[in-house]
Enzyme design. Sequence first.
Site, PDB file in Angstrom:
ATOM      1  N   GLN A 126       0.856  -1.208   0.000  1.00 38.85           N
ATOM      2  CA  GLN A 126       0.000   0.000   0.000  1.00 38.85           C
ATOM      3  C   GLN A 126       0.880   1.242   0.000  1.00 38.85           C
ATOM      4  O   GLN A 126       0.389   2.356  -0.080  1.00 38.85           O
ATOM      5  CB  GLN A 126      -0.886   0.014   1.243  1.00 38.85           C
ATOM      6  CG  GLN A 126      -1.772  -1.193   1.389  1.00 38.85           C
ATOM      7  CD  GLN A 126      -2.402  -1.239   2.765  1.00 38.85           C
ATOM      8  OE1 GLN A 126      -3.559  -0.826   2.968  1.00 38.85           O
ATOM      9  NE2 GLN A 126      -1.657  -1.721   3.745  1.00 38.85           N
ATOM     10  N   ASP A 175       6.152   5.006  -1.107  1.00 38.46           N
ATOM     11  CA  ASP A 175       7.469   5.624  -0.846  1.00 38.46           C
ATOM     12  C   ASP A 175       8.615   5.046  -1.674  1.00 38.46           C
ATOM     13  O   ASP A 175       9.762   5.472  -1.527  1.00 38.46           O
ATOM     14  CB  ASP A 175       7.804   5.520   0.665  1.00 38.46           C
ATOM     15  CG  ASP A 175       7.764   4.067   1.181  1.00 38.46           C
ATOM     16  OD1 ASP A 175       7.414   3.878   2.358  1.00 38.46           O
ATOM     17  OD2 ASP A 175       8.070   3.130   0.407  1.00 38.46           O
ATOM     18  N   HIS A 184      -1.573   1.443  -4.123  1.00 38.13           N
ATOM     19  CA  HIS A 184      -1.903   2.856  -3.934  1.00 38.13           C
ATOM     20  C   HIS A 184      -0.959   3.768  -4.702  1.00 38.13           C
ATOM     21  O   HIS A 184      -0.815   4.937  -4.375  1.00 38.13           O
ATOM     22  CB  HIS A 184      -1.903   3.205  -2.435  1.00 38.13           C
ATOM     23  CG  HIS A 184      -2.990   2.489  -1.691  1.00 38.13           C
ATOM     24  ND1 HIS A 184      -3.008   2.343  -0.329  1.00 38.13           N
ATOM     25  CD2 HIS A 184      -4.089   1.835  -2.144  1.00 38.13           C
ATOM     26  CE1 HIS A 184      -4.088   1.652   0.029  1.00 38.13           C
ATOM     27  NE2 HIS A 184      -4.750   1.316  -1.059  1.00 38.13           N
ATOM     28  N   SER A 197      -2.474  -1.455   9.355  1.00 41.52           N
ATOM     29  CA  SER A 197      -3.630  -1.509  10.261  1.00 41.52           C
ATOM     30  C   SER A 197      -4.772  -2.286   9.607  1.00 41.52           C
ATOM     31  O   SER A 197      -5.773  -2.591  10.247  1.00 41.52           O
ATOM     32  CB  SER A 197      -4.085  -0.085  10.600  1.00 41.52           C
ATOM     33  OG  SER A 197      -4.433   0.592   9.390  1.00 41.52           O
TER      34      SER A 197
HETATM   35  N1  APR Z   1       6.639  -2.640  12.864  1.00 37.12           N
HETATM   36  C1  APR Z   1       5.414  -3.240  12.821  1.00 37.12           C
HETATM   37  N2  APR Z   1       4.249  -2.536  12.788  1.00 37.12           N
HETATM   38  C2  APR Z   1       4.359  -1.195  12.785  1.00 37.12           C
HETATM   39  C3  APR Z   1       5.587  -0.508  12.831  1.00 37.12           C
HETATM   40  C4  APR Z   1       6.763  -1.292  12.868  1.00 37.12           C
HETATM   41  N3  APR Z   1       7.985  -0.738  12.918  1.00 37.12           N
HETATM   42  N4  APR Z   1       5.334   0.841  12.823  1.00 37.12           N
HETATM   43  C5  APR Z   1       3.991   0.971  12.771  1.00 37.12           C
HETATM   44  N5  APR Z   1       3.404  -0.238  12.761  1.00 37.12           N
HETATM   45  C6  APR Z   1       1.994  -0.567  12.608  1.00 37.12           C
HETATM   46  C7  APR Z   1       1.047   0.351  13.345  1.00 37.12           C
HETATM   47  O1  APR Z   1       0.745  -0.183  14.613  1.00 37.12           O
HETATM   48  C8  APR Z   1      -0.181   0.355  12.425  1.00 37.12           C
HETATM   49  O2  APR Z   1      -1.101  -0.652  12.800  1.00 37.12           O
HETATM   50  O3  APR Z   1       1.726  -0.381  11.230  1.00 37.12           O
HETATM   51  C9  APR Z   1       0.373   0.002  11.049  1.00 37.12           C
HETATM   52  C10 APR Z   1       0.330   1.167  10.079  1.00 37.12           C
HETATM   53  O4  APR Z   1      -1.039   1.413   9.824  1.00 37.12           O
HETATM   54  P1  APR Z   1      -1.461   2.699   8.996  1.00 37.12           P
HETATM   55  O5  APR Z   1      -0.733   3.891   9.522  1.00 37.12           O
HETATM   56  O6  APR Z   1      -2.947   2.694   8.950  1.00 37.12           O
HETATM   57  O7  APR Z   1      -0.860   2.445   7.547  1.00 37.12           O
HETATM   58  P2  APR Z   1      -1.475   1.507   6.417  1.00 37.12           P
HETATM   59  O8  APR Z   1      -2.102   0.287   6.983  1.00 37.12           O
HETATM   60  O9  APR Z   1      -0.394   1.307   5.403  1.00 37.12           O
HETATM   61  O10 APR Z   1      -2.613   2.453   5.784  1.00 37.12           O
HETATM   62  C11 APR Z   1      -3.272   1.975   4.634  1.00 37.12           C
HETATM   63  O11 APR Z   1      -4.341   4.135   4.446  1.00 37.12           O
HETATM   64  O12 APR Z   1      -4.325   6.429   4.446  1.00 37.12           O
HETATM   65  C12 APR Z   1      -4.280   5.311   3.638  1.00 37.12           C
HETATM   66  O13 APR Z   1      -3.335   5.264   1.513  1.00 37.12           O
HETATM   67  C13 APR Z   1      -2.986   5.250   2.856  1.00 37.12           C
HETATM   68  O14 APR Z   1      -1.852   3.256   2.084  1.00 37.12           O
HETATM   69  C14 APR Z   1      -2.396   3.897   3.231  1.00 37.12           C
HETATM   70  C15 APR Z   1      -3.600   3.138   3.757  1.00 37.12           C
END
Ligand code: APR
Length: 269
Positions: A108, A111, A128, A203
Amino acid sequence: MENDSLADQIVKVANWVTAARGVVIFTGAGVSTESGIPDFRSPGGLWEKYDPDDFLYQKIISSEESRRKYWKMHSELYYTITQSDPNPAHFACVELDKMGKLDCLITQNIDNLHQKAGLPEEKILELHGNSMKVLCLSCGKQYRRDEIQEWLENGIEAPSCEECNGILKPATIAFGQAMPQRETEEAVEKSRNCELFIAMGSSLVVHPAALMPLYAKEGGARLVIINLTSTPYDDQADLIIRGKAGEVIFSIVERVKKEVGKDLSGTTD
Ligand code: APR
């Protein structure tokens, strides 16, 4: 499942990877936090700094003010992304591919760090899009992101196409924008037909991307979730590892390399 020690969990997943014909890895912004790029929903994440409702696709294409806000966010993110380096989570995926174990990587993330780590483009499905490319929404002309960054830093707040004066937008998928058809279809097919699906750093709340682990389970795969916090699909997982993606997947792949190395050298102990 979560009662095993971290070491036991790593051995278990490494054995599953070794035994599997191929693995699908699914990544979210959490795999890039260890490179210094904030994710979206953790404390201090991007959606604390910016309001995602400002960036709905309909708003971007209909309001110059929204476009100015959208480009301001992307301009601020530009140096964070371009100055960040892949971390062990990205390199572990490359190692898995070198061992012939990676079916594909569904991400997703926008970067470009999986490419920067050396994973071949043909193994990456970006659901994405990618923030390092910019497209004209009218004529499709493609621009280099660094070129547009110069325009932004020279005071252009909402860049438009030199050819047709159309709206320029990073080649990422905004909320409400159509998903890339080929990548999405291929991701569904790979998820449904794999033996082992490892979701990490996500997430799992944004659809349709977040449905991929479900498709994997429906297809009979084992599902491993490596994530610092809980996700809506934890109850579907065969194993949940609450740990940092970089450390965990790197340890798993290091163990697989030993196992594969043993097989190749024919030694048995
Ligand atoms: N190791 C493991 N898990 C991690 C770490 C890490 N170092 N750092 C953060 N996390 C977890 C967090 O606890 C969180 O549950 O990664 C997850 C990141 O979730 P989001 O910030 O929601 O990112 P993502 O799931 O990629 O979001 C999906 O949402 O806004 C849109 O387009 C955007 O692609 C993105 C999509």
